[in-house]
Design an enzyme around this catalytic site. Structure first.
Site, PDB file in Angstrom:
ATOM      1  N   HIS A 118       0.769  -1.014  -0.629  1.00  0.00           N
ATOM      2  CA  HIS A 118      -0.119  -0.316  -0.321  1.00  0.00           C
ATOM      3  C   HIS A 118       0.425   1.021  -0.264  1.00  0.00           C
ATOM      4  O   HIS A 118       0.285   1.821  -0.670  1.00  0.00           O
ATOM      5  CB  HIS A 118      -0.944  -0.116   1.498  1.00  0.00           C
ATOM      6  CG  HIS A 118      -1.986  -0.916   1.103  1.00  0.00           C
ATOM      7  ND1 HIS A 118      -3.472  -0.733   0.054  1.00  0.00           N
ATOM      8  CD2 HIS A 118      -2.111  -1.938   2.230  1.00  0.00           C
ATOM      9  CE1 HIS A 118      -4.045  -1.485   0.663  1.00  0.00           C
ATOM     10  NE2 HIS A 118      -3.474  -2.629   1.329  1.00  0.00           N
ATOM     11  N   ASP A 125      -7.672  -2.300  -1.612  1.00  0.00           N
ATOM     12  CA  ASP A 125      -8.174  -3.190  -0.709  1.00  0.00           C
ATOM     13  C   ASP A 125      -9.491  -2.751  -1.423  1.00  0.00           C
ATOM     14  O   ASP A 125      -9.850  -1.485  -1.827  1.00  0.00           O
ATOM     15  CB  ASP A 125      -8.335  -2.512   0.360  1.00  0.00           C
ATOM     16  CG  ASP A 125      -7.145  -3.396   1.712  1.00  0.00           C
ATOM     17  OD1 ASP A 125      -6.372  -3.560   0.927  1.00  0.00           O
ATOM     18  OD2 ASP A 125      -6.751  -2.485   2.308  1.00  0.00           O
ATOM     19  N   GLU A 183      -6.912 -12.027   3.328  1.00  0.00           N
ATOM     20  CA  GLU A 183      -7.996 -11.407   2.755  1.00  0.00           C
ATOM     21  C   GLU A 183      -8.492 -11.451   1.509  1.00  0.00           C
ATOM     22  O   GLU A 183      -7.545 -10.832   0.567  1.00  0.00           O
ATOM     23  CB  GLU A 183      -7.028  -9.830   3.800  1.00  0.00           C
ATOM     24  CG  GLU A 183      -5.972  -9.927   4.684  1.00  0.00           C
ATOM     25  CD  GLU A 183      -5.338  -8.224   4.861  1.00  0.00           C
ATOM     26  OE1 GLU A 183      -5.778  -7.923   5.930  1.00  0.00           O
ATOM     27  OE2 GLU A 183      -5.477  -7.604   3.816  1.00  0.00           O
ATOM     28  N   HIS A 186      -7.823  -7.139  -0.671  1.00  0.00           N
ATOM     29  CA  HIS A 186      -6.548  -7.267  -0.192  1.00  0.00           C
ATOM     30  C   HIS A 186      -5.424  -7.803  -1.899  1.00  0.00           C
ATOM     31  O   HIS A 186      -6.077  -8.748  -1.983  1.00  0.00           O
ATOM     32  CB  HIS A 186      -6.191  -7.306   0.872  1.00  0.00           C
ATOM     33  CG  HIS A 186      -4.091  -6.649   0.125  1.00  0.00           C
ATOM     34  ND1 HIS A 186      -3.616  -5.941   1.053  1.00  0.00           N
ATOM     35  CD2 HIS A 186      -3.085  -7.016  -0.011  1.00  0.00           C
ATOM     36  CE1 HIS A 186      -2.668  -5.693   1.027  1.00  0.00           C
ATOM     37  NE2 HIS A 186      -2.084  -6.342   0.001  1.00  0.00           N
TER      38      HIS A 186
END
Length: 211
Positions: A118, A125, A183, A186
Site C-alpha cells: 500500500h 482493498d 484477505e 487485498h
C-alpha cells in the site's frame, strides 16, 4: 491512537536502495467515475475506530490504476462495480497499524520495517457493488475482519458470497493483481517492487488528473 500518532509522524520509513520508478499516483475516480469509494480509514468505521486519513480519496500508481479500470470494465459486464476501501497508504499509517495491533494479529497488518505494498501505491482493498442497486454485495467476511473468514481460500459461509469473492479475484488476477493469502479484499499489483515506499499525505499529492 492519540499517543501513537506523534511517534508515527516523527518516525522515518526504512531506507531503500535501488533504481525505482518515478511515483505517479493517480486518483482512481478520475480514470473511472463508476469506481465507488468507501475509505474506511478516513472515518471511524475501521478496526482502530478512529480516522487515520485526512481525506477520503484513493490513489494508485498509474499502471496499477489503469489495470484496475480494465478490471472494472470487465466486471460491469457481469453486473458489478468496484467499491474501494483503501489504496495508497502513507507509511506513517502503516506504523500506526503495527503499533496498535496485538502481536497475535500482526499477520493482518504490514511490518513498517519492511513497508507495505500500500505504501508503494501498488495495493488496493476493494469489494463489489451491485450495479442495479448500488449497494455493496455480501462477501464471506466483513472488510478488515481478522478471522479465517477473511482468507481467500475459506470454504465456509454462503455459496453465493464465495462465488462473488472468487469472481472479484478472477478479474483482478486477469489484470496483473495477486490476492493476499489472509484477505480476500487485498490485491497487490505485479510491479510493486518497482516503486519506493511513500510517506506523502493525501493533501500533499498533486491535484488529481487523468490522461
Amino acid at each position: 491512537m492519540a499517543e501513537l500518532l506523534p511517534f508515527a509522524l516523527a518516525a522515518t520509513p526504512p531506507v531503500e536502495h535501488g533504481d525505482f520508478r518515478k511515483t505517479d499516483l493517480v486518483d482512481l475516480v478520475t480514470l473511472d467515475p463508476t469506481i465507488k469509494l468507501d475509505i474506511r480509514y478516513a472515518t471511524t468505521r475501521n478496526f482502530l475506530g478512529t480516522p487515520l486519513y485526512s481525506q477520503a480519496r484513493a490513489f494508485l500508481q498509474r499502471p496499477a490504476a489503469e489495470a484496475l479500470v480494465r478490471a472494472s470494465l470487465a466486471l460491469k459486464r457481469e453486473g458489478y462495480g468496484l467499491l474501494v476501501h483503501d489504496a495508497y497508504r502513507p507509511w506513517y499509517v502503516t506504523k500506526l497499524f503495527w503499533d496498535a495491533t496485538p502481536v497475535d494479529k500482526h499477520r493482518f497488518v504490514a511490518d513498517p520495517a519492511q513497508g507495505s505494498r500500500h505504501n508503494r501505491g501498488c495495493a488496493v482493498d476493494l469489494t463489489l457493488y451491485d450495479l442495479k442497486t448500488g449497494k455493496a454485495v455480501t462477501m464471506p467476511s466483513l472488510y478488515d475482519e481478522m478471522s479465517e473468514r477473511a482468507y481467500p481460500a475459506y470454504t465456509g459461509g454462503g455459496e453465493d458470497a464465495r462465488a462473488r469473492r472468487d469472481l472479484l479475484r478472477r478479474h483482478m488476477e486477469a489484470e496483473g493483481f495477486a490476492v493476499y493469502e489472509y484477505e480476500w479484499w487485498h490485491f497487490d499489483y505485479r510491479d510493486w517492487q518497482s516503486y519506493a515506499i511513500g510517506n506523502v499525505r493525501f493533501e500533499d499529492i498533486a491535484a488529481p488528473r487523468g490522461r
